[in-house]
Design an enzyme around this catalytic site. Structure first.
Site, short mmCIF file in Angstrom:
data_model
loop_
_atom_site.label_atom_id
_atom_site.label_comp_id
_atom_site.label_asym_id
_atom_site.label_seq_id
_atom_site.Cartn_x
_atom_site.Cartn_y
_atom_site.Cartn_z
N GLU A 114 0.01 -5.35 8.24
CA GLU A 114 0.47 -6.74 8.11
C GLU A 114 1.97 -6.91 8.32
O GLU A 114 2.47 -8.04 8.33
CB GLU A 114 0.08 -7.29 6.74
CG GLU A 114 -1.42 -7.47 6.55
CD GLU A 114 -2.18 -6.19 6.26
OE1 GLU A 114 -3.37 -6.12 6.60
OE2 GLU A 114 -1.58 -5.24 5.68
N PHE B 32 0.85 -1.19 0.00
CA PHE B 32 0.00 0.00 0.00
C PHE B 32 0.89 1.24 0.00
O PHE B 32 1.87 1.31 0.73
CB PHE B 32 -0.92 0.00 1.23
CG PHE B 32 -2.06 0.98 1.12
CD1 PHE B 32 -3.17 0.68 0.35
CD2 PHE B 32 -2.00 2.20 1.76
CE1 PHE B 32 -4.22 1.58 0.24
CE2 PHE B 32 -3.04 3.11 1.66
CZ PHE B 32 -4.15 2.81 0.90
N PHE C 186 12.10 -0.15 12.39
CA PHE C 186 10.78 0.38 12.08
C PHE C 186 10.93 1.47 11.03
O PHE C 186 11.18 2.63 11.33
CB PHE C 186 10.11 0.93 13.35
CG PHE C 186 8.69 1.37 13.13
CD1 PHE C 186 7.69 0.44 12.89
CD2 PHE C 186 8.36 2.71 13.16
CE1 PHE C 186 6.37 0.84 12.69
CE2 PHE C 186 7.05 3.13 12.96
CZ PHE C 186 6.06 2.19 12.73
N SER D 266 0.81 -1.75 5.90
CA SER D 266 1.64 -1.64 7.11
C SER D 266 1.08 -2.43 8.29
O SER D 266 1.84 -2.87 9.15
CB SER D 266 1.81 -0.17 7.49
OG SER D 266 2.58 0.49 6.51
N HIS E 190 -8.55 5.82 10.81
CA HIS E 190 -7.84 4.63 10.33
C HIS E 190 -6.32 4.79 10.46
O HIS E 190 -5.62 3.86 10.85
CB HIS E 190 -8.24 4.36 8.87
CG HIS E 190 -7.66 3.11 8.32
ND1 HIS E 190 -6.64 3.09 7.39
CD2 HIS E 190 -7.97 1.81 8.56
CE1 HIS E 190 -6.35 1.83 7.10
NE2 HIS E 190 -7.13 1.04 7.79
N ALA F 237 4.39 3.07 4.47
CA ALA F 237 4.03 4.49 4.43
C ALA F 237 2.55 4.60 4.76
O ALA F 237 1.71 4.08 4.04
CB ALA F 237 4.31 5.09 3.06
N VAL F 238 2.27 5.26 5.87
CA VAL F 238 0.89 5.47 6.29
C VAL F 238 0.64 6.97 6.24
O VAL F 238 1.32 7.75 6.91
CB VAL F 238 0.62 4.92 7.71
CG1 VAL F 238 -0.86 5.04 8.05
CG2 VAL F 238 1.08 3.47 7.82
#
EC number: 2.5.1.78
Length: 160
Positions: free
Chosen positions: A63, A23, A118, A61, A93, A85-86
């Site tokens: 998972e 994602f 991380f 992310s 969310h 990348a979030v």
């Protein structure tokens, strides 16, 4: 008194596993590229036939921790790197994914004694993520360097 520090020039024999979230792959592919560049420049074989490096792709992310856990438990890797990348949206969310990914990755390292870097960008905009993945700098390179340092440090520490 002993002093322990990781070195960046001690990559021989180091087995690295990288878990990458698909994602936002416009960003994560750049992070992976930067990470591989760093590892290669420090002596890790990053070729397709490498016995030093494996890369696993996951949907997102959230998972990352379960695959990192499986890789850590198998005993084949001295260090793992998670890349994701979030990007904040209009709903909560973002907060859920970031909290669970970060806690999960930290738990893997604590539970297995395998260092897990991380490398998940948490940004408000796509532009911020792209700046951190190659436009201004590539944090993937930094995550690779952290992995080399931690892998070397863990080998230098006395074992239990």
């Amino acid at each position: 008194m002993a002093t322990f520090e990781g070195r960046f020039s001690d990559a021989a024999g180091l087995r690295v596993g990288i878990v990458v979230a698909r994602f936002n792959d416009l960003v994560t592919a750049k992070l992976l590229s930067g990470c591989l560049d760093c590892l290669k420049r420090h002596g890790v074989d990053v070729s397709e036939t490498s016995s030093q490096l494996d890369v696993a792709w996951v949907p997102g992310s959230f998972e990352l921790p379960i695959v990192a856990q499986q890789m850590a438990r198998c005993g084949q890797y001295q260090v793992l790197i998670t890349l994701g990348a979030v990007i904040r949206g209009d709903t909560p969310h973002f907060d859920v994914v970031v909290a669970e990914a970060s806690k999960g990755v930290a738990a893997v390292a604590r539970d297995t004694s395998v260092p897990v870097i991380f490398g998940v960008l948490t940004t408000d905009t796509m532009q911020q993520a792209l700046e951190r993945a190659g436009i201004k700098s590539n944090l993937g390179w930094s995550y690779g360097l952290e992995a080399l340092e931690m892998g070397s440090l863990m080998r230098a520490l006395p074992s239990a």
